[in-house]
Write an enzyme that holds these catalytic residues in place. Structure first.
Site, mmCIF file in Angstrom:
data_model
loop_
_atom_site.group_PDB
_atom_site.id
_atom_site.type_symbol
_atom_site.label_atom_id
_atom_site.label_comp_id
_atom_site.label_asym_id
_atom_site.label_seq_id
_atom_site.Cartn_x
_atom_site.Cartn_y
_atom_site.Cartn_z
ATOM 1 C CG HIS A 128 -11.642 -1.855 9.401
ATOM 2 N ND1 HIS A 128 -12.135 -0.572 9.457
ATOM 3 C CD2 HIS A 128 -11.008 -2.057 10.581
ATOM 4 C CE1 HIS A 128 -11.809 -0.019 10.605
ATOM 5 N NE2 HIS A 128 -11.125 -0.895 11.316
ATOM 6 N NE ARG B 201 -8.569 -9.365 -4.238
ATOM 7 C CZ ARG B 201 -9.674 -8.956 -3.648
ATOM 8 N NH1 ARG B 201 -10.846 -9.208 -4.187
ATOM 9 N NH2 ARG B 201 -9.618 -8.276 -2.520
ATOM 10 C CE LYS C 138 -5.454 1.606 5.071
ATOM 11 N NZ LYS C 138 -6.200 2.400 4.034
ATOM 12 N N GLY D 15 -8.090 -7.793 3.451
ATOM 13 C CA GLY D 15 -9.125 -8.428 4.261
ATOM 14 C C GLY D 15 -9.385 -7.730 5.591
ATOM 15 N N GLY D 16 -9.092 -6.415 5.659
ATOM 16 C CA GLY D 16 -9.369 -5.649 6.877
ATOM 17 C C GLY D 16 -8.390 -5.902 8.014
ATOM 18 C CG HIS E 182 -15.244 0.994 0.484
ATOM 19 N ND1 HIS E 182 -14.050 0.422 0.876
ATOM 20 C CD2 HIS E 182 -15.459 0.562 -0.781
ATOM 21 C CE1 HIS E 182 -13.584 -0.331 -0.117
ATOM 22 N NE2 HIS E 182 -14.421 -0.261 -1.135
ATOM 23 C CE LYS F 2 -4.349 -1.603 1.751
ATOM 24 N NZ LYS F 2 -4.691 -2.665 2.659
ATOM 25 C CD GLU G 91 -11.057 -1.632 -1.813
ATOM 26 O OE1 GLU G 91 -11.762 -2.657 -1.841
ATOM 27 O OE2 GLU G 91 -10.304 -1.358 -0.846
HETATM 28 P P1 ADP Z 1 -13.187 -7.680 -1.768
HETATM 29 O O1 ADP Z 1 -12.331 -6.468 -1.700
HETATM 30 O O2 ADP Z 1 -13.222 -8.405 -3.053
HETATM 31 O O3 ADP Z 1 -14.496 -7.429 -1.194
HETATM 32 P P2 ADP Z 1 -12.198 -8.917 0.593
HETATM 33 O O4 ADP Z 1 -11.282 -7.907 1.169
HETATM 34 O O5 ADP Z 1 -13.491 -9.172 1.250
HETATM 35 O O6 ADP Z 1 -12.378 -8.664 -0.943
HETATM 36 O O7 ADP Z 1 -11.406 -10.259 0.409
HETATM 37 C C1 ADP Z 1 -11.779 -11.202 -0.557
HETATM 38 C C2 ADP Z 1 -11.305 -12.547 -0.126
HETATM 39 O O8 ADP Z 1 -9.909 -12.601 -0.133
HETATM 40 C C3 ADP Z 1 -11.759 -12.917 1.239
HETATM 41 O O9 ADP Z 1 -12.018 -14.279 1.231
HETATM 42 C C4 ADP Z 1 -10.563 -12.556 2.104
HETATM 43 O O10 ADP Z 1 -10.522 -13.392 3.226
HETATM 44 C C5 ADP Z 1 -9.431 -12.840 1.154
HETATM 45 N N1 ADP Z 1 -8.280 -11.947 1.314
HETATM 46 C C6 ADP Z 1 -8.211 -10.642 1.049
HETATM 47 N N2 ADP Z 1 -6.977 -10.165 1.250
HETATM 48 C C7 ADP Z 1 -6.242 -11.207 1.666
HETATM 49 C C8 ADP Z 1 -4.879 -11.374 2.040
HETATM 50 N N3 ADP Z 1 -4.008 -10.374 2.009
HETATM 51 N N4 ADP Z 1 -4.468 -12.593 2.409
HETATM 52 C C9 ADP Z 1 -5.331 -13.619 2.418
HETATM 53 N N5 ADP Z 1 -6.616 -13.534 2.064
HETATM 54 C C10 ADP Z 1 -7.072 -12.348 1.705
HETATM 55 P P1 ADP Z 2 -7.923 -3.825 3.069
HETATM 56 O O1 ADP Z 2 -6.761 -4.084 2.176
HETATM 57 O O2 ADP Z 2 -7.852 -4.571 4.336
HETATM 58 O O3 ADP Z 2 -9.225 -3.927 2.330
HETATM 59 P P2 ADP Z 2 -8.290 -0.935 2.957
HETATM 60 O O4 ADP Z 2 -7.169 0.035 2.849
HETATM 61 O O5 ADP Z 2 -9.111 -1.145 1.746
HETATM 62 O O6 ADP Z 2 -7.726 -2.298 3.510
HETATM 63 O O7 ADP Z 2 -9.232 -0.481 4.157
HETATM 64 C C1 ADP Z 2 -10.263 -1.306 4.637
HETATM 65 C C2 ADP Z 2 -11.411 -0.439 5.140
HETATM 66 O O8 ADP Z 2 -10.978 0.426 6.196
HETATM 67 C C3 ADP Z 2 -11.991 0.496 4.096
HETATM 68 O O9 ADP Z 2 -12.985 -0.128 3.317
HETATM 69 C C4 ADP Z 2 -12.545 1.632 4.936
HETATM 70 O O10 ADP Z 2 -13.812 1.318 5.461
HETATM 71 C C5 ADP Z 2 -11.567 1.713 6.084
HETATM 72 N N1 ADP Z 2 -10.515 2.719 5.831
HETATM 73 C C6 ADP Z 2 -9.321 2.507 5.244
HETATM 74 N N2 ADP Z 2 -8.594 3.645 5.194
HETATM 75 C C7 ADP Z 2 -9.350 4.608 5.738
HETATM 76 C C8 ADP Z 2 -9.163 5.993 6.017
HETATM 77 N N3 ADP Z 2 -8.031 6.630 5.708
HETATM 78 N N4 ADP Z 2 -10.172 6.678 6.618
HETATM 79 C C9 ADP Z 2 -11.317 6.049 6.953
HETATM 80 N N5 ADP Z 2 -11.542 4.743 6.759
HETATM 81 C C10 ADP Z 2 -10.582 4.017 6.153
HETATM 82 MG MG MG Z 3 -9.798 -2.787 0.682
#
Ligand code: ADP
Ligand code: ADP
Ligand code: MG
Length: 501
Positions: A235, A292, A158, A164-165, A208, A116, A275
């Site tokens: 998240h 993906r 972060k 995956g939050g 989001h 990131k 995103e």
């Molecule tokens: P989307 O952004 O497509 O909604 P999610 O963040 O919900 O995706 O993740 C999609 C799938 O991939 C989920 O099953 C999640 O557990 C898995 N996943 C996402 N990021 C990772 C990661 N870094 N390592 C392992 N599994 C991941």
């Molecule tokens: P992941 O790779 O786990 O999906 P993201 O960077 O997409 O991580 O962040 C996951 C979630 O966390 C976002 O969908 C959003 O709800 C929240 N989030 C991430 N960054 C911010 C931010 N700077 N301010 C507020 N919420 C955030």
């Molecule tokens: Mg994300």
């Protein structure tokens, strides 16, 4: 076009991709772990290869075994789905080095967007707005404290390698920063093998909003509009919809342009998602790019009329996209609910168990993507998502009503699910008003309890077990089932009644 494609995944996405192959006249190879020997994706595929024990590290994450399976079966391409190896640049490279086509972006684009902090730097260069933040490989905790003061609280810690939050902490005031850094680093090290964290300004009451992009190998890069995914727990998204209620057409156009610019900055090809986090005034900032196909891709398919999985395969085979940006438009409204085996009344704790009975909703404008059904089991080995219920209608109000009806019809017995919780979100006035932010669940439904069920689960399970017992005892339908008439449509009355519960 390819003659044979290997699907390097399991569950609903493997099923969805196998069907896409069949629609293209392509033969599909499944891979499976010992836990999935009888899974739907294995049964639907033309061939299936056992790749190891249930643990993902020994099966679905074993790129070497998956590539061997592709070579053995004579597949020409590999589709990684989402999760597992889908965002591994090393896997994408290994697939190519084996002489196979990776159905996804170039290795380099995955690598650049996979970290990131690196993605943020590239986006800043490309003129895509990013959230104010701080990143450094050499900073001490007191550097982080000083920078957090400069950015202003609340801040978000972060994980650079996050997904995956995981590895995310919101910090409200200076006193909480050091603990949050430590906790996020530990979680990131455990989940991604990399403890690197960075800071971002926390956008309060954020929304989001993400943009679907698609690029072919001939330089045509387009976006297929937005998906709003603000309904999240931990998240992680649970409900997504399109169009977003926040953004005006002019903002949508600017967001789309920013997403296309982001994709072009890394030489992107195939499907991906950029995103953004948006504030109440619809100012938007880049968060990350998922390189993906995404879980929530169906809602985009419903409002644009384009099948993203088919397009992914076509683009990977070298075909041009069959449209330009000007040809694309959104029509109507689509909503997706992720049905999980989990307990919303108990911190969304994942649930496991056998699915004794599953009756999916059907009807006009209802799509259910799932990889499990009656007789399958939700285990601890994999993600507890059971299905995605997706609806389409001409207006948002009609889509909400359709989703409410679809959820009310969905019967899953034997394992705790979030179905009643999803229904309460869908019927909530804040959701109906289109005003839900990423705080919605914490603010409105943090102490949620299911309403008293009309029938206790135990009674339903007893009914199912009774039905299973009687069908075992009777074997094939007999004369008795139809009241003596072997042609009676009213045979098997038990099964008929159960369907109506
Ligand atoms: P989307 O952004 O497509 O909604 P999610 O963040 O919900 O995706 O993740 C999609 C799938 O991939 C989920 O099953 C999640 O557990 C898995 N996943 C996402 N990021 C990772 C990661 N870094 N390592 C392992 N599994 C991941
Ligand atoms: P992941 O790779 O786990 O999906 P993201 O960077 O997409 O991580 O962040 C996951 C979630 O966390 C976002 O969908 C959003 O709800 C929240 N989030 C991430 N960054 C911010 C931010 N700077 N301010 C507020 N919420 C955030
Ligand atoms: Mg994300």
């Amino acid at each position: 076009m390819f003659a044979k494609i290997l699907i390097a995944n399991r569950g609903e996405i493997a099923v969805r991709l196998i069907r896409a192959c069949h629609e293209l006249g392509v033969s599909a190879v499944a891979v499976y772990s010992e836990a999935d020997a009888r899974a739907l994706h294995v049964r639907l595929a033309d061939e299936a290869v056992l790749i190891g024990p249930p643990a993902p590290q020994e099966s679905y994450l074993r790129g070497d075994k998956i590539i061997d399976a592709a070579l053995q079966t004579g597949a020409q391409a590999v589709h990684p789905g989402y999760g597992f190896l889908s965002e591994s640049p090393d896997f994408a490279r290994a697939v190519q080095e084996a002489g196979l086509v990776f159905i996804g972006p170039p290795e380099q684009a995955i690598r650049q967007m996979g970290v990131k902090t690196e993605a943020r730097a590239i986006m800043e260069q490309a003129g895509v707005p990013i959230v104010p933040g701080f990143q450094s490989d050499t900073a001490t905790d007191s550097d982080f404290q000083r920078e957090a003061d400069r950015i202003g609280y609340p801040v978000m810690v972060k994980a650079a390698g996050g997904g995956g939050g995981k590895g995310i902490r919101v910090v409200d005031s200076p006193g909480g920063l050091i603990d949050a850094l430590g906790a996020a680093r530990r979680e990131a090290e455990h989940a991604f093998g990399d403890p690197t964290v960075f800071l971002e300004k926390y956008i309060e009451h954020g929304r989001h909003i993400e943009i679907q992009v698609l690029a072919d190998m001939r330089g045509n890069t387009v976006h297929l509009f937005e998906r709003e995914c603000s309904i999240q727990r931990r998240h992680q998204k649970i409900i997504e919809e399109t169009p977003s209620t926040l953004i005006a057409p002019e903002v949508r156009a600017r967001m789309g342009e920013a997403a296309v610019k982001a994709a072009q900055a890394v030489g992107y090809v195939n499907a991906g998602t950029v995103e953004f986090i948006a504030d109440a005034q619809a100012n938007f900032y880049f968060m990350e790019m998922n390189t993906r196909l995404q879980v929530e891709h169906p809602i985009t398919e419903l409002v644009t009329g384009h099948d993203l999985a088919l397009l992914q395969i076509r683009v990977a085979a070298g075909e041009p996209l069959p449209f330009t940006q000007a040809d694309l438009s959104q029509r109507g409204h689509a909503i997706e609910c992720r049905v999980y085996a989990e307990d919303p009344a108990n911190s969304f704790l994942p649930a496991t168990g056998p699915i004794l009975k599953s009756v999916e909703p059907i009807g006009p404008g209802i799509r259910v993507d799932t990889g499990v059904g009656t007789g399958d089991e939700v285990t601890t080995h994999y993600d507890p998502m059971i299905a995605k219920v997706v609806v389409y209608a001409e207006t948002r109000e009609a889509a909400i009503r359709k989703m409410d009806t679809a959820l009310s019809q969905y019967i899953i017995l034997g394992v705790t699910t979030n179905l009643p919780f999803l229904r309460d979100v869908i019927r909530h006035p804040v959701f109906a008003a289109g005003e839900a932010t990423t705080h919605f669940i914490d603010e409105q439904l943090s102490v949620w309890q299911p309403a008293d069920a009309e029938l206790p689960d135990e009674a339903l399970i007893a009914a199912v077990l009774g039905e299973m017992g009687s069908s075992l005892a009777h074997g094939a339908p007999s004369m008795e089932d139809g009241g003596g008439d072997s042609f009676s449509p009213w045979g098997r009355t038990d099964a008929f009644r159960l369907g109506g519960l």
